[in-house]
Design a protein around this motif. Structure first.
Motif, PDB file in Angstrom:
ATOM      1  N   UNK A  59       1.167  -1.104   0.410  1.00 22.80           N
ATOM      2  CA  UNK A  59      -0.091   0.079  -0.116  1.00 22.80           C
ATOM      3  C   UNK A  59       1.263   1.561  -0.362  1.00 22.80           C
ATOM      4  N   UNK A  60       1.526   1.618  -1.208  1.00 21.51           N
ATOM      5  CA  UNK A  60       2.306   2.952  -1.579  1.00 21.51           C
ATOM      6  C   UNK A  60       1.794   4.221  -0.681  1.00 21.51           C
ATOM      7  N   UNK A  61       0.569   3.914  -0.506  1.00 18.36           N
ATOM      8  CA  UNK A  61       0.010   5.664  -0.354  1.00 18.36           C
ATOM      9  C   UNK A  61       0.288   5.524   1.776  1.00 18.36           C
ATOM     10  N   UNK A  62       0.563   4.175   2.210  1.00 20.88           N
ATOM     11  CA  UNK A  62       0.189   4.637   3.377  1.00 20.88           C
ATOM     12  C   UNK A  62       1.100   5.289   4.281  1.00 20.88           C
ATOM     13  N   UNK A  63       2.656   5.452   3.559  1.00 20.32           N
ATOM     14  CA  UNK A  63       3.506   6.507   4.075  1.00 20.32           C
ATOM     15  C   UNK A  63       2.922   7.773   4.523  1.00 20.32           C
TER      16      UNK A  63
END
Length: 550
Positions: A59-63
């Protein structure tokens, strides 16, 4: 990504995390077991690191959401602190108004400080594209700034400036503009640099003299911690070994007669080194501090490289704050350390990331790893729940201790001791209850445990008194003398020595007079009724022995 099987910098950081956790497990003294809850927490933090790493992989948007979560938690803390400042909420400390959910304004200020780089970064990111989002981040920063001065934490101010500096340098054209200004106005630039340097020097001088005694005390702590490190620089003492090693080093230092009067006045019995790097060096040895410093540098470097400027700035702020405080001894800061660290080693989360297809060959091992990590974390939670429930039960039973119902206290505390024998206050209360109930031998064992987990001079005092009541005068004298060496300017141990030497069964007039003179002549840090009572009793003792005094 670290799941790709390639050797890359994130994989190196992951390996260092495993190695550092391994050092903690290897150096831990399982026989004395001085920090069982902290050991479990260290393993949980390691598991948490890899859970976040896997989460960010899929989930690359989680940061971005992680950073927003930190800021929201920080906003709650800032509002909480403002409420305390204006008497809407109770403080967690009887001497300070503004502490947030923390027990002290120092760590609270440090937590607020690490929010500024995040808020500033996302303000710069969104102010031209999604203004309303940008203004939300600006609002968080503004609320934090409203409460920040009330913390009076010098370390937090330095940390905030250090953390915001890379954000200003990387997210704004300030460097380019400064270069242009230098080329066009060299003379003005030199004058400006000189004025700024003078102001900075004056600011540092002012910060030091704002709370000079506190600053001197901290530097003395670092000096003693460094001396303790020199005793075992390679191996370290293991987690929880700081207090006993610090006490031993301070006793030896004052025994050597090298200390100045100023050092004697600022000496204390700290629970922490007030410098995380020195404490890690003392407890985990040379290998541990090298691994931890390598981790810190690599995480910040990767954060800047991956354009996670806000996370890198906040991580830097936390790392700077750790130079003069004890953030890693509180659960909130290590959790934030893990969250910010994992964000720093992935690409910027606010950018659009193309979704990558994942094969079952990669997904299945990941889910198995998640299951293992969750099992480790749950096991740690179950163990910590036992400690938490024991502490709650202790707090319920403390009313009996305050009422001096020592027999009932012993019955209750005996069952809690296996779980709470690493808690300084609990051990002190249990030992004192045993002493008051006449169980001197058992009390001695408990006070001995207290000296393993704490550098509080009161453990020497109460153990010495316990020996005195047992008729073991030499052992009592040894404890009292160690107390005077640990804190040379404290009057109470000299009072105890006076009574010891005045006892007919152990009468030593010369030593009694020297101890009595210390009670009568030493200038206490704080004058109190207890000091007056001790001096009155000492004068009475001298009078009964027919010894004159000035």
């Amino acid at each position: 990504m670290y799941l790709s099987g390639k050797i890359n910098k994130p994989a190196v950081i992951d390996l260092l995390i495993i190695l550092f956790t391994g050092i903690i497990l290897i150096t831990y003294n399982y026989r004395k077991d001085m920090l069982p809850d902290g050991l479990a927490f260290s393993v949980q933090l390691c598991s948490g690191w890899f859970l976040f790493r896997i989460l960010y992989t899929y989930f690359p948007s989680f940061p971005l959401y992680t950073c927003v979560g930190i800021l929201l938690f920080g906003l709650v803390e800032a509002v909480w602190g403002l409420g305390q400042l204006y008497d809407f909420f109770p403080s967690k400390h009887r001497l300070f108004k503004t502490t947030g959910s923390f027990m002290n304004p120092g760590p609270y200020g440090g937590f607020i400080a690490l929010l500024f780089p995040l808020a500033l970064h996302y303000w710069f990111v969104f102010k031209h594209t999604k203004k309303w989002i940008g203004y939300l981040f600006l609002f968080v920063g503004a609320v934090c700034m409203m409460v920040f001065p009330a913390t009076l934490s010098r370390a937090a101010w330095v940390a905030a400036v250090a953390g915001c500096l890379p954000v200003l340098l990387m997210d704004t054209p300030v460097v380019t503009r400064l270069r242009i200004f230098w080329r066009r106005h060299k003379r003005k630039s030199i004058i400006t640099i000189t004025i700024v340097s003078i102001l900075l020097f004056g600011g540092v001088y002012g910060i030091y003299y704002l709370k000079k005694d506190s600053a001197d005390g901290r530097m003395f702590m670092w000096k003693i911690t460094a001396l303790a490190i020199s005793e075992s620089p390679l191996k370290g003492t293991g987690p929880g070994g700081f207090s006993a090693a610090y006490a031993k080093a301070q006793i030896e230092y004052f025994k050597s007669d090298k200390a100045t009067q100023a050092e004697k006045l600022v000496a204390g019995c700290p629970d922490y080194a007030f410098n995380e790097y020195l404490q890690i060096f003392l407890e985990q040895g040379l290998t541990g501090i090298i691994l931890f410093l390598s981790l810190t540098c690599l995480i910040i470097k990767n954060g800047i490289k991956n354009r996670q400027i806000g996370a890198a700035g906040s991580f830097l702020a936390l790392s700077v704050f750790a130079l003069a405080s004890y953030p890693y001894r509180l659960w909130e800061f290590p959790v934030v350390w893990i969250m910010l660290g994992t964000v720093c080693i992935v690409q910027s989360g606010y950018k659009t990331v193309e979704k990558q297809p994942y094969s079952w060959k990669k997904i299945i091992p990941s889910f198995l790893l998640i299951a293992i990590l969750c099992s480790i974390s749950i096991t740690g939670i179950i163990k910590q729940k036992e400690f938490y429930q024991a502490e709650r039960e202790w707090k319920k039973q403390r009313s009996m201790y305050k009422r001096k119902a020592y027999t009932a206290v012993i019955d209750g505390y005996a069952g809690l001791y296996p779980l709470l024998d690493h808690k300084r206050k609990f051990v002190f209360e249990y030992g004192r209850a045993l002493n008051e109930s006449g169980e001197k031998e058992k009390a001695d064992s408990i006070f001995g445990r207290g000296l393993e987990i704490s550098c509080d001079a009161m453990f020497y005092n109460v153990r010495g008194r316990n020996y005195y009541e047992m008729g073991e005068y030499d052992k009592a004298e040894n404890c009292y003398i160690k107390s005077t060496l640990l804190l040379p300017e404290r009057i109470y141990p000299y009072f105890l020595l006076t009574k010891l030497y005045a006892d007919p069964a152990n009468y030593q007039p010369d030593k009694m007079v020297r101890a009595a003179n210390a009670v009568l002549q030493k200038e206490p840090k704080v004058h109190s009724m207890a000091i007056m009572e001790m001096r009155a009793e000492v004068r009475k003792i001298l009078k009964e022995k027919g010894i004159s005094h000035e």
